[in-house]
Enzyme design. Structure first.
Site, PDB file in Angstrom:
ATOM      1  N   ASP A  44      -2.321   4.790  -7.674  1.00 61.05           N
ATOM      2  CA  ASP A  44      -2.620   3.657  -6.787  1.00 61.05           C
ATOM      3  C   ASP A  44      -3.929   3.914  -6.030  1.00 61.05           C
ATOM      4  O   ASP A  44      -4.402   3.056  -5.286  1.00 61.05           O
ATOM      5  CB  ASP A  44      -1.452   3.322  -5.847  1.00 61.05           C
ATOM      6  CG  ASP A  44      -1.071   4.468  -4.928  1.00 61.05           C
ATOM      7  OD1 ASP A  44      -1.716   5.532  -4.987  1.00 61.05           O
ATOM      8  OD2 ASP A  44      -0.121   4.295  -4.131  1.00 61.05           O
ATOM      9  N   SER A  45      -4.550   5.080  -6.289  1.00 57.28           N
ATOM     10  CA  SER A  45      -5.931   5.307  -5.835  1.00 57.28           C
ATOM     11  C   SER A  45      -6.852   4.222  -6.374  1.00 57.28           C
ATOM     12  O   SER A  45      -7.963   4.045  -5.868  1.00 57.28           O
ATOM     13  CB  SER A  45      -6.412   6.688  -6.301  1.00 57.28           C
ATOM     14  OG  SER A  45      -6.189   6.849  -7.688  1.00 57.28           O
ATOM     15  N   ASP A  83       1.886   5.139 -11.211  1.00 58.71           N
ATOM     16  CA  ASP A  83       2.325   5.171  -9.812  1.00 58.71           C
ATOM     17  C   ASP A  83       3.183   3.965  -9.442  1.00 58.71           C
ATOM     18  O   ASP A  83       2.829   2.823  -9.774  1.00 58.71           O
ATOM     19  CB  ASP A  83       1.077   5.109  -8.914  1.00 58.71           C
ATOM     20  CG  ASP A  83       0.902   6.366  -8.084  1.00 58.71           C
ATOM     21  OD1 ASP A  83       1.846   7.164  -7.979  1.00 58.71           O
ATOM     22  OD2 ASP A  83      -0.203   6.536  -7.541  1.00 58.71           O
ATOM     23  N   GLU A 180       0.355  17.276  -2.648  1.00 57.74           N
ATOM     24  CA  GLU A 180      -1.011  16.911  -2.228  1.00 57.74           C
ATOM     25  C   GLU A 180      -1.289  17.517  -0.850  1.00 57.74           C
ATOM     26  O   GLU A 180      -0.507  17.315   0.099  1.00 57.74           O
ATOM     27  CB  GLU A 180      -1.162  15.380  -2.189  1.00 57.74           C
ATOM     28  CG  GLU A 180      -2.561  14.949  -1.727  1.00 57.74           C
ATOM     29  CD  GLU A 180      -2.890  13.498  -2.059  1.00 57.74           C
ATOM     30  OE1 GLU A 180      -2.108  12.823  -2.762  1.00 57.74           O
ATOM     31  OE2 GLU A 180      -3.963  13.041  -1.601  1.00 57.74           O
TER      32      GLU A 180
END
Ligand code: KIV
Length: 262
Positions: A44-45, A83, A180
């Site tokens: 979804d970046s 995602d 992350e």
């Protein structure tokens, strides 16, 4: 030979590293997978690097499904991870429906962000034949809760919570974990505590695999790069060579180096 979940599980068993990069379209998917990168994530970046938003929150299931289908058409044998965007797993019904759309678009696995509370969702997805990657640590969909993009698990209490969450999600059936922005000492404990492969971004070389956003690894994201980013196009003759250099650096253990870690 096509990369599957079993390939990643074998890497974990052998102690060999695997590579992951984000991808959003057919042309780059061909370049990335042909370079030997094991898995592609339709992250979804895309809300930030493709759509120009200042967070991932506006991204929809339809956006991810569209880009997953594009990537699947260009793929040369990499595993495809897609995602679940913001709020798409807020209820079990929504998570199942969104995962159905992403798997039908060509994903081999879905990724969802959260913590220990994801366990029932992960179990339900697994019962329905959906392999799952659980994303822990800095989960960008929770940027408003965190009050910014911050390293997670820096103190003993939050580190222990992260380790407990990772174990709970692996026990609930998560096939892969993604950490992350986690201090590498905490990562090392998580990697040792679970039998599933662990992918890292800003989580240190102890992870079984590494992921970067493709725009970051090509050095084309505007602004100051995050500490964990390395520009692999630097010194290479082509984009294809940059993807190969990224894959090689992960597999020979030279990336991430100490300066990319917390
Ligand atoms: O959305 C994304 O690209 C991601 C990676 C940065 C792990 O979640």
């Amino acid at each position: 030979m096509a990369v599957t979940l079993r390939t990643l599980q074998q890497c974990k068993k052998d102690g060999s590293k695997f590579s992951v990069a984000t991808a959003y379209d057919a042309c780059f998917a061909t370049q990335i997978s042909a370079a030997g990168i094991d898995a592609m994530l339709i992250g979804d970046s895309l809300g930030m690097v493709l759509q120009g938003h200042d967070s991932t929150l506006p991204v929809t299931v339809a956006d991810i499904a569209y880009h997953t289908a594009c990537v699947a058409r260009g793929n040369q044998g990499a595993l495809i991870m897609a995602d679940l965007p913001f709020m798409s797993a807020a209820t079990l019904e929504r998570a199942l429906d969104a995962s159905h759309q992403l798997m039908a678009a060509g994903a081999n696995m879905v990724k969802l962000e959260g913590a220990g509370w994801l366990a029932p969702t992960i179990s339900a997805l697994k019962q329905n034949g959906v392999p799952v990657c659980a994303h822990l640590g800095l989960t960008p969909q929770s940027v408003n809760t965190f009050g910014g993009y911050r390293v997670q698990g820096r103190d003993e209490e939050t580190a222990n919570q992260l380790i407990a969450d990772a174990q709970a999600l692996a026990a609930a059936g998560a096939d892969v974990l993604l950490l992350e922005c986690v201090p590498r000492a905490v990562t090392a404990k998580i990697v040792a505590a679970v039998t599933v492969p662990v992918i890292g971004i800003g989580a240190g070389p102890e992870c079984d695999g590494q992921v970067l956003v493709m725009h970051d690894l090509l050095g084309i994201t505007p602004g100051k790069p995050a500490r964990f980013v390395k520009n692999f196009l630097d010194g290479q003759a082509s984009i294809s060579d940059a993807f190969k250099a990224y894959d090689t650096a992960i597999k020979d253990g030279s990336f991430p180096a100490a300066e990319h870690c917390f």
